[in-house]
Design a protein around this motif. Structure first.
Motif, PDB file in Angstrom:
ATOM      1  N   SER A 201      46.566  27.038  44.242  1.00 30.11           N
ATOM      2  CA  SER A 201      46.177  28.451  44.213  1.00 30.11           C
ATOM      3  C   SER A 201      47.418  29.288  43.933  1.00 30.11           C
ATOM      4  O   SER A 201      48.552  28.803  44.076  1.00 30.11           O
ATOM      5  CB  SER A 201      45.584  28.876  45.563  1.00 30.11           C
ATOM      6  OG  SER A 201      46.578  28.824  46.573  1.00 30.11           O
TER       7      SER A 201
ATOM      8  N   TYR B 282      51.525  41.632  46.830  1.00 31.51           N
ATOM      9  CA  TYR B 282      50.232  41.111  47.277  1.00 31.51           C
ATOM     10  C   TYR B 282      50.258  40.870  48.802  1.00 31.51           C
ATOM     11  O   TYR B 282      51.267  40.406  49.342  1.00 31.51           O
ATOM     12  CB  TYR B 282      50.016  39.799  46.519  1.00 31.51           C
ATOM     13  CG  TYR B 282      48.696  39.121  46.698  1.00 31.51           C
ATOM     14  CD1 TYR B 282      47.519  39.702  46.244  1.00 31.51           C
ATOM     15  CD2 TYR B 282      48.621  37.850  47.279  1.00 31.51           C
ATOM     16  CE1 TYR B 282      46.310  39.047  46.377  1.00 31.51           C
ATOM     17  CE2 TYR B 282      47.411  37.189  47.412  1.00 31.51           C
ATOM     18  CZ  TYR B 282      46.259  37.799  46.963  1.00 31.51           C
ATOM     19  OH  TYR B 282      45.063  37.144  47.093  1.00 31.51           O
TER      20      TYR B 282
ATOM     21  N   LYS C 269      43.096  33.807  38.076  1.00 30.11           N
ATOM     22  CA  LYS C 269      42.695  35.065  37.449  1.00 30.11           C
ATOM     23  C   LYS C 269      42.506  34.890  35.926  1.00 30.11           C
ATOM     24  O   LYS C 269      41.640  34.152  35.525  1.00 30.11           O
ATOM     25  CB  LYS C 269      43.713  36.152  37.796  1.00 30.11           C
ATOM     26  CG  LYS C 269      44.038  36.238  39.303  1.00 30.11           C
ATOM     27  CD  LYS C 269      42.945  36.929  40.092  1.00 30.11           C
ATOM     28  CE  LYS C 269      43.097  36.816  41.607  1.00 30.11           C
ATOM     29  NZ  LYS C 269      44.342  37.280  42.182  1.00 30.11           N
TER      30      LYS C 269
ATOM     31  N   TRP D 148      39.711  38.547  40.489  1.00 29.64           N
ATOM     32  CA  TRP D 148      39.439  39.275  39.255  1.00 29.64           C
ATOM     33  C   TRP D 148      40.004  38.435  38.125  1.00 29.64           C
ATOM     34  O   TRP D 148      40.537  37.348  38.365  1.00 29.64           O
ATOM     35  CB  TRP D 148      40.061  40.680  39.285  1.00 29.64           C
ATOM     36  CG  TRP D 148      41.444  40.747  39.868  1.00 29.64           C
ATOM     37  CD1 TRP D 148      41.764  40.951  41.184  1.00 29.64           C
ATOM     38  CD2 TRP D 148      42.696  40.561  39.180  1.00 29.64           C
ATOM     39  NE1 TRP D 148      43.125  40.920  41.342  1.00 29.64           N
ATOM     40  CE2 TRP D 148      43.721  40.693  40.131  1.00 29.64           C
ATOM     41  CE3 TRP D 148      43.043  40.325  37.846  1.00 29.64           C
ATOM     42  CZ2 TRP D 148      45.074  40.565  39.798  1.00 29.64           C
ATOM     43  CZ3 TRP D 148      44.393  40.211  37.521  1.00 29.64           C
ATOM     44  CH2 TRP D 148      45.380  40.335  38.487  1.00 29.64           C
TER      45      TRP D 148
HETATM   46  C1  LIG Z   1      44.833  36.841  43.479  1.00 25.30           C
HETATM   47  C2  LIG Z   1      46.272  37.037  43.533  1.00 25.30           C
HETATM   48  C3  LIG Z   1      47.086  36.090  44.135  1.00 25.30           C
HETATM   49  C4  LIG Z   1      46.535  34.884  44.852  1.00 25.30           C
HETATM   50  O1  LIG Z   1      45.993  33.978  43.982  1.00 25.30           O
HETATM   51  P1  LIG Z   1      44.917  32.892  44.491  1.00 25.30           P
HETATM   52  O2  LIG Z   1      44.852  31.969  43.325  1.00 25.30           O
HETATM   53  O3  LIG Z   1      43.662  33.635  44.767  1.00 25.30           O
HETATM   54  O4  LIG Z   1      45.485  32.250  45.707  1.00 25.30           O
HETATM   55  C5  LIG Z   1      48.445  36.310  44.131  1.00 25.30           C
HETATM   56  N1  LIG Z   1      48.981  37.402  43.565  1.00 25.30           N
HETATM   57  C6  LIG Z   1      48.217  38.335  42.967  1.00 25.30           C
HETATM   58  C7  LIG Z   1      48.869  39.511  42.355  1.00 25.30           C
HETATM   59  C8  LIG Z   1      46.846  38.187  42.950  1.00 25.30           C
HETATM   60  O5  LIG Z   1      46.099  39.130  42.398  1.00 25.30           O
END
Ligand SMILES: *Cc1c(COP(=O)(O)O)cnc(C)c1O
Length: 403
Positions: free
Chosen positions: A88, A114, A211, A341
């Motif tokens: 992730s 974040y 994302k 997103w």
């Molecule tokens: C969603 C997101 C994460 C975390 O990513 P995951 O794959 O959901 O763990 C980290 N940084 C930013 C800026 C994000 O938008």
């Protein structure tokens, strides 16, 4: 692959990786699921760490050919020496934060990072005697005051999560280079297509591949890319020790997604700009939060440093609309309520007042975050018009004249 260096990203995204004749004619890398890897003799087994740990297939945890192919494609897009994949984006961030700093040292973060990045520092690393502090992301000129003799790592995110402030990265890097501070950035918003951190001089570039890179809301992945072989090796080791891996199935889904990253992102950008334009004309709207919006304070930096904008932006409403935010969001049909997103679908969520060390204008106004998906823009605007029309029939309408 010398000709590769002159090719555009769109072409690289299609052609990087093993050729079809290396994989029985299949166009995209097949899924290799494996824990055990069989060696043909004892010597190769005994030397497996030395020979295969960083670049080969050694054990399922460190990646099968499916992950290696994806890491290669991401490295090509990032212009990186190497890329480590994790399960992730959150794992990728935790891995970077924990790979280089020891007890008594200091990590400096942008105040707009974040939430999980913040939490990992404050709830995990601080327990191990690591100092954590923040700088105001729009005050890059003052960054030198925040550097301590024991500062080891500077962690950036630009634009910032939920509030989208831009950091003047060249200004920051001039200071970190002088003080020998390692730099990392969470570049999920722009993706390496619209901003290339390593080319800008940042040491480590992180993506939540969940994302845009994946793009279809059905896989989770993180990537850490670097231009330094030494840094890559430290990261790869730390990721392994912590048990981080990306599953072969997710790697295959993300590799399928990344092929179309350029066409998708350009469309997300176009729709987002059209939606921002629509929002800017509504009397309930106080401010558009996106560096790609001309009135935004981050616009000049974005124009200078980035080659595009993604589909994620914020909208603040005037205070009285706080009470009808839920109703507004629930009146929408095409914009669905959900986190994450970067997928093909439009999303909308209310954003609680961001956790901040430094005060900012946004924390008092009701804020919504919108992801412009790949639906037809006129349909999305019709959906918004319908929801705002419902809102305007409410008692709240008496406030409208006040603004
Ligand atoms: C969603 C997101 C994460 C975390 O990513 P995951 O794959 O959901 O763990 C980290 N940084 C930013 C800026 C994000 O938008």
């Amino acid at each position: 692959m010398s000709s590769n260096s002159t090719r555009c990203d769109a072409t690289r995204l299609i052609h990087t990786g093993p050729s079809a004749n290396q994989q029985a004619g299949a166009v995209n890398p097949p899924i290799y699921r494996a824990s055990t890897i069989i060696y043909d003799n004892v010597e190769n087994y005994v030397n497996r760490r030395r020979d295969r740990f960083f670049d080969g297939v050694m054990y399922g945890l460190y990646g099968t050919p499916t992950a290696i192919a994806l890491a290669q494609t991401i490295s090509d897009l990032e212009r990186a020496e190497g890329t480590v994949l994790t399960g992730s984006g959150t794992a990728a961030i935790a891995c970077v934060l924990s790979s280089f700093v020891k007890t008594g040292e200091h990590i400096l973060l942008a105040d707009s990072v974040y939430g999980q990045t913040r939490d990992y520092c404050e709830e995990v690393l601080s327990r191990f005697g690591i100092e954590i502090s923040y700088f105001e992301p729009t005050a890059a000129a003052e960054i030198e005051h925040h550097i301590r003799p024991n500062t080891r790592l500077l962690f950036l995110e630009s634009p910032g999560s939920n509030t989208f402030e831009m950091i003047d990265i060249p200004q920051v890097l001039a200071v970190t280079k002088k003080h020998g501070v390692l730099t990392a950035i969470d570049n999920t918003w722009a993706s390496p297509l619209f901003y290339k951190p390593l080319e800008a001089g940042i040491d480590i570039s992180i993506q939540s591949g969940t994302k845009y890179i994946s793009g279809h809301s059905d896989a989770m992945l993180g990537s850490i890319s670097t231009g330094s072989r030494k840094i890559f090796e430290v990261l790869k080791k730390t990721a392994g020790i912590n048990g981080h891996r990306a599953s072969p199935d997710d790697c295959a889904l993300v590799h399928r997604g990344i092929r179309t990253l350029e066409v998708r992102l350009k469309q997300h950008q176009k729709t987002a700009l059209e939606l921002m334009n629509w929002f800017s004309m509504q009397p309930e709207v106080a401010e558009i939060l996106s560096p790609a919006w001309e009135d935004n304070p981050g616009y000049q930096i974005w124009r200078r440093d980035f080659t595009g904008a993604s589909g994620l932006f914020g909208v603040t409403l005037y205070q009285p609309y706080e009470n009808v935010l839920t109703q507004l969001i629930e009146s929408l049909e095409l914009f669905q309520i959900g986190s994450s997103w970067g997928g093909y679908e439009s999303l909308i969520v209310p954003v609680p007042a961001p956790q901040r060390r430094y005060p900012n204008n946004y924390s008092t106004l009701p804020l919504i975050r919108i992801h412009a998906g790949l639906e037809n823009t006129a349909d999305l605007i019709a959906d918004l018009e319908h929801a705002f029309a419902i809102l305007r029939k409410q008692k709240i309408s008496k406030y409208v004249n006040r603004y």
